[in-house]
Scaffold this active site. Structure first.
Site, short mmCIF file in Angstrom:
data_model
loop_
_atom_site.label_atom_id
_atom_site.label_comp_id
_atom_site.label_asym_id
_atom_site.label_seq_id
_atom_site.Cartn_x
_atom_site.Cartn_y
_atom_site.Cartn_z
N SER A 294 -27.85 -42.61 17.60
CA SER A 294 -27.59 -42.63 19.04
C SER A 294 -28.92 -42.66 19.78
CB SER A 294 -26.74 -41.41 19.43
OG SER A 294 -26.32 -41.51 20.78
N THR A 295 -29.21 -41.67 20.61
CA THR A 295 -30.44 -41.68 21.42
C THR A 295 -31.68 -41.83 20.53
OG1 THR A 295 -29.32 -40.08 22.84
CG2 THR A 295 -31.66 -40.47 23.26
N HIS B 133 -24.76 -46.02 19.07
CA HIS B 133 -24.12 -45.85 20.39
C HIS B 133 -24.87 -46.71 21.40
CE1 HIS B 133 -22.86 -41.56 18.92
NE2 HIS B 133 -22.06 -42.50 18.45
N MET C 39 -28.11 -37.67 20.18
CA MET C 39 -27.55 -36.52 20.88
C MET C 39 -26.13 -36.25 20.36
SD MET C 39 -28.34 -34.51 23.53
CE MET C 39 -27.53 -33.42 24.72
N ASP D 36 -21.72 -36.59 16.52
CA ASP D 36 -20.98 -37.68 15.90
C ASP D 36 -21.61 -38.04 14.55
OD1 ASP D 36 -19.06 -39.69 15.67
OD2 ASP D 36 -20.33 -41.18 16.66
#
Length: 338
Positions: free
Chosen positions: A160-161, A186, A279, A282
C-alpha cells in the site's frame, strides 16, 4: 488528545488552496498552518512553520512539484502527498520522495470533492506516521542461483503506502527467470494500468494490468486493476487469474487478503508471499493462511518501510517467516526458490 497534524498546502490555484484548506480543517486532528502558491513561497514557510505533512500540486509555474520534492528532501525530509490530475507524473513524484498521492476532484461535483477530501484526510494521517525513505540504487542479483526454478510456483506480493517504489525496486533486482508474479497494490483505478505500463518499460519483466483469464508465466507480472479484486486458480500445472468487482475488504478493493487467501488455497507449498510497506492491516490474515498452507513468506522490515503497518500486522500474527529490509527482499525470494 495528541497534537494536531500540521499541514502546509502548496498549490498555484487560490481556489484549490481554499478547497484543500477548508476540507482538511474539518478534521479535528488536522490544522492547516500555512498555504503557499509556489515552491519558493513554500520553502520559506516550511522553515518558518515546520509542517508535519505537505500537500503539493505537480503542475506549477516557476518550478514543478517533482523538482520541488527532489530539492526539498535532502534539506527538509517532510512527508509529501502529491495532489495531481490523472497523469503518470505522480510516479515520478513518488520516485523522488513523495509518500503518496491523491487525484484532483471535479470541483463542480460536491460528491467528488467530498470523496477527495475524505481520501486526503486519511492519507495525511498516514503520512504523519510515514518515514521519508531516501532513494538508493539496489544492486543487481546474481541470477545463476535461480536458473532451474520450476514453473509451477507463484509469487504473490501485497503493498500500500510506499508500495509503488518498493515494488519497482523488488522487480528491478529480480532475475527474469522466476515464476509468475501477482501483485495487489492499493492504487486508484485510473493509475493501475499506468503503473503496470511503467514497470513494463522500466524492468525486464512483462508487466500487465491483470485481465480475467490471464495465465501466469515465467517472467510475467500481473497487477490487480485499481478497482477490482484478484484471485488465482490452479489449472493443471498452471495458474490463471480472475479479476472481479466486489465489496471492499479491510477497506480496500483490490484487497491483498483476497489475493493471498486464493494463493494459500490454490498455490499452497508452491507459493511465496511477500508483504511490503503500507498503512493498515490488509494482507495479514491472508499471509497467515498462506503460511499455514505451506507457502514461504517474507515481510518488509520497519526500518525500510515508508509505513510499517501491513508488514507489522502480518508479523505480529505470525504470518511472516522472515523480515528483511527492502534491498534484501529480492535475494530472500531467490533463496526460497532454490
Amino acid at each position: 488528545m495528541g497534537a494536531k497534524i500540521k499541514v502546509l498546502v502548496l498549490d498555484d490555484s487560490m481556489v484549490f488552496r481554499e478547497v484543500l484548506s477548508r476540507g482538511l480543517s474539518v478534521d479535528p486532528d488536522i490544522v492547516v498552518i500555512a498555504k503557499a502558491e509556489n515552491p519558493y513561497d513554500a520553502i520559506d514557510k516550511i522553515e518558518r512553520f515546520q509542517p508535519d505533512v505537505i500537500t503539493c500540486d505537480v503542475q506549477m509555474p516557476k518550478m514543478d512539484g517533482i523538482e520541488f520534492i527532489r530539492q526539498l528532501m535532502p534539506q527538509h525530509p517532510v512527508p509529501v502527498i502529491v495532489v495531481s490530475a490523472i497523469s503518470e507524473s505522480v510516479f515520478d513524484a513518488l520516485n523522488v520522495g513523495a509518500v503518496d498521492f491523491v487525484t484532483k476532484p471535479n470541483v463542480q461535483s460536491p460528491q467528488s470533492v467530498e470523496n477527495f477530501i475524505k481520501d486526503l484526510i486519511f492519507k495525511v494521517k498516514a503520512a504523519k506516521k510515514a518515514k521519508v525513505v531516501t532513494q538508493a540504487d539496489t544492486p543487481e542479483l546474481d541470477v545463476s542461483s535461480v536458473s532451474k526454478i520450476q514453473s509451477k510456483q507463484v509469487i504473490a506480493i501485497g503493498a500500500s503506502t510506499g508500495g509503488t517504489e518498493a515494488i519497482y525496486k523488488v522487480l528491478k533486482t529480480l532475475p527474469k527467470e522466476i515464476p509468475g508474479i501477482v501483485i495487489v497494490q492499493h492504487i486508484p483505478p485510473q493509475f493501475s494500468k499506468m503503473f503496470a505500463t511503467r514497470l513494463n518499460q522500466q524492468t525486464h519483466f512483462e508487466v500487465l494490468e491483470a485481465k480475467k483469464g490471464d495465465y501466469l508465466e515465467t517472467g510475467r507480472v500481473l497487477i490487480a486493476p485499481g478497482d477490482q479484486h484478484m484471485k488465482i486458480q490452479r489449472i493443471g500445472d498452471r495458474f490463471k487469474v480472475d479479476v472481479f468487482f466486489g465489496e471492499r475488504v479491510n477497506g480496500h478493493c483490490p484487497s491483498v487478503d483476497v489475493l493471498f487467501d486464493s494463493v494459500a488455497k490454490e498455490g499452497g507449498e508452491k507459493a511465496i508471499g511477500v508483504i511490503l510497506t503500507g498503512m493498515g492491516y490488509d494482507g495479514a490474515k491472508g499471509l497467515l493462511s498462506m503460511r499455514r498452507h505451506g507457502s514461504r513468506t517474507l515481510g518488509q522490515d520497519e526500518g525500510s518501510s515508508v509505513v510499517y503497518g501491513m508488514p507489522k500486522a502480518a508479523y505480529e500474527v505470525g504470518a511472516v517467516e522472515r523480515q528483511l529490509p527492502l534491498d534484501q527482499i529480492s535475494k530472500g525470494i531467490c533463496q526460497l526458490l532454490r
